[in-house]
Design a protein around this motif. Sequence first.
Motif, PDB file in Angstrom:
ATOM      1  N   ALA A 119       6.929 -59.204  48.983  1.00  0.00           N
ATOM      2  CA  ALA A 119       7.685 -59.570  50.421  1.00  0.00           C
ATOM      3  C   ALA A 119       6.211 -59.373  50.800  1.00  0.00           C
ATOM      4  CB  ALA A 119       8.260 -58.713  50.690  1.00  0.00           C
ATOM      5  N   PRO A 165       8.641 -51.360  48.505  1.00  0.00           N
ATOM      6  CA  PRO A 165       9.464 -51.330  50.903  1.00  0.00           C
ATOM      7  C   PRO A 165       9.230 -49.598  51.722  1.00  0.00           C
ATOM      8  CG  PRO A 165      11.737 -50.894  49.218  1.00  0.00           C
ATOM      9  CD  PRO A 165      10.257 -51.289  48.082  1.00  0.00           C
ATOM     10  N   ASN A 168       2.578 -63.067  54.994  1.00  0.00           N
ATOM     11  CA  ASN A 168       1.987 -62.154  53.935  1.00  0.00           C
ATOM     12  C   ASN A 168       0.752 -62.323  54.348  1.00  0.00           C
ATOM     13  OD1 ASN A 168       0.576 -61.841  50.996  1.00  0.00           O
ATOM     14  ND2 ASN A 168       2.613 -61.880  50.797  1.00  0.00           N
ATOM     15  N   GLU A 186       7.525 -67.772  55.081  1.00  0.00           N
ATOM     16  CA  GLU A 186       7.721 -66.870  55.804  1.00  0.00           C
ATOM     17  C   GLU A 186       6.825 -65.771  55.252  1.00  0.00           C
ATOM     18  OE1 GLU A 186      11.572 -63.996  56.077  1.00  0.00           O
ATOM     19  OE2 GLU A 186      11.616 -65.470  54.708  1.00  0.00           O
ATOM     20  N   SER A 187       6.388 -66.757  53.894  1.00  0.00           N
ATOM     21  CA  SER A 187       4.912 -65.875  53.288  1.00  0.00           C
ATOM     22  C   SER A 187       3.177 -66.543  54.150  1.00  0.00           C
ATOM     23  CB  SER A 187       5.075 -66.100  51.760  1.00  0.00           C
ATOM     24  OG  SER A 187       4.018 -65.633  51.099  1.00  0.00           O
ATOM     25  N   LEU A 232      11.519 -62.612  44.304  1.00  0.00           N
ATOM     26  CA  LEU A 232      10.570 -61.506  43.447  1.00  0.00           C
ATOM     27  C   LEU A 232      10.834 -61.078  42.749  1.00  0.00           C
ATOM     28  CD1 LEU A 232       9.864 -60.075  47.349  1.00  0.00           C
ATOM     29  CD2 LEU A 232       8.910 -62.066  45.569  1.00  0.00           C
ATOM     30  N   ARG A 290      13.962 -56.007  49.474  1.00  0.00           N
ATOM     31  CA  ARG A 290      14.371 -57.671  49.438  1.00  0.00           C
ATOM     32  C   ARG A 290      14.537 -57.822  48.505  1.00  0.00           C
ATOM     33  NH1 ARG A 290      11.203 -60.747  54.669  1.00  0.00           N
ATOM     34  NH2 ARG A 290      11.954 -62.242  53.516  1.00  0.00           N
ATOM     35  N   SER A 291      15.299 -59.300  47.927  1.00  0.00           N
ATOM     36  CA  SER A 291      15.109 -59.452  46.256  1.00  0.00           C
ATOM     37  C   SER A 291      13.904 -61.215  46.982  1.00  0.00           C
ATOM     38  CB  SER A 291      16.730 -60.296  45.775  1.00  0.00           C
ATOM     39  OG  SER A 291      17.827 -60.383  46.640  1.00  0.00           O
ATOM     40  N   SER A 292      13.961 -61.989  48.619  1.00  0.00           N
ATOM     41  CA  SER A 292      13.780 -63.054  48.210  1.00  0.00           C
ATOM     42  C   SER A 292      12.759 -62.809  49.549  1.00  0.00           C
ATOM     43  CB  SER A 292      14.492 -64.117  47.604  1.00  0.00           C
ATOM     44  OG  SER A 292      15.781 -64.498  49.428  1.00  0.00           O
ATOM     45  N   MET A 293      11.917 -64.474  49.853  1.00  0.00           N
ATOM     46  CA  MET A 293      11.509 -64.496  50.582  1.00  0.00           C
ATOM     47  C   MET A 293      11.432 -65.955  50.716  1.00  0.00           C
ATOM     48  SD  MET A 293       7.683 -63.453  50.644  1.00  0.00           S
ATOM     49  CE  MET A 293       6.910 -63.570  48.768  1.00  0.00           C
ATOM     50  N   ASP A 326      10.373 -55.480  44.547  1.00  0.00           N
ATOM     51  CA  ASP A 326       9.759 -55.142  45.947  1.00  0.00           C
ATOM     52  C   ASP A 326       9.742 -53.755  45.763  1.00  0.00           C
ATOM     53  OD1 ASP A 326       8.957 -55.341  48.548  1.00  0.00           O
ATOM     54  OD2 ASP A 326      11.420 -55.138  48.550  1.00  0.00           O
TER      55      ASP A 326
END
Length: 291
Positions: free
Chosen positions: A165, A206, A225, A220-221, A201, A213-216, A204
């Motif tokens: 993430a 966090p 990132n 976003e990255s 992903l 969170r499982s995705s992005m 994670d």
Amino acid sequence: MDSLRIEPFFHAGTGTWTYVVHRDGDAVVIDPVLDYDPKSGRIGTDSVRAVQDYLAANDLKVQRILETHAHADHLTSAQVLRAATGAPVGIGHGIRGVQAHFAGVFGMEPDDPALRDAFDATFDDGDTIEAGVLRFTVMATPGHTPDSLSYAIEGNVFIGDTLFAPDVGAARCDFPGGDADTLFDSIQRFYAMPDDTILWLCHDYPPATREPRSSMTVGESKASNLMLRGDTTRAAFRERRRARDAQLPAPVLLYPSLQVNIRGGHLPPAQPNGLRYLSTPLQGDIPAALG
């Protein structure tokens, strides 16, 4: 034809995401987890049973079990699923190098059938994986490990440990065969994709301020990132990665995981007393008096 469905399962103990990807009754399971308590040595199947319950509830046939790499932080439950479903287990062709390295660490012969026959299939960059009505494109994404693969399907990519993430960063590169420059190149393949591509992903970790969170998205990255944004130079990433890796301890489950995962999820053979053992090679300057 139904739309593609992706169901994530989070293993809190290791921060690992497992995925069931399915359409029209055909399914693929990616990176399944076997429960393991290093304090007691107890093996459990609660995590994989949750996956199996979902498969049964949705009347899904598992066509393949896919590993993104030989994980060093959790044990795979691929063989539990294989025994229950008959689905073949696949991984990147680079696993042969990983097996060769760790065969020496664990006192195995490089041509041991437990390694040679550990996986039903190995994949290379650009391969197409057929799984019933599902079609995945294989992307070799080394850098974290030499066997790392990502699996792309219809605007979704299951990226293993290449990236985390945005507020966590990117994979470490200090494992055998890891390399920051190689990981930089692998991540650029994602960053060349449309910004709305979803990156799923494998882990994670966090902070307390948010849920796992499982995705992005790629966008976003690229935007935020903390280890590698879209405008981060190769040299800057290399220095950030090396500095960070120098501070990281070995994963708690490094040796238990790799002993199982280079075998495709099989445990080491039982000893004459009927018990199975996961060994830890001792490090450092060992006094002769202890020998």
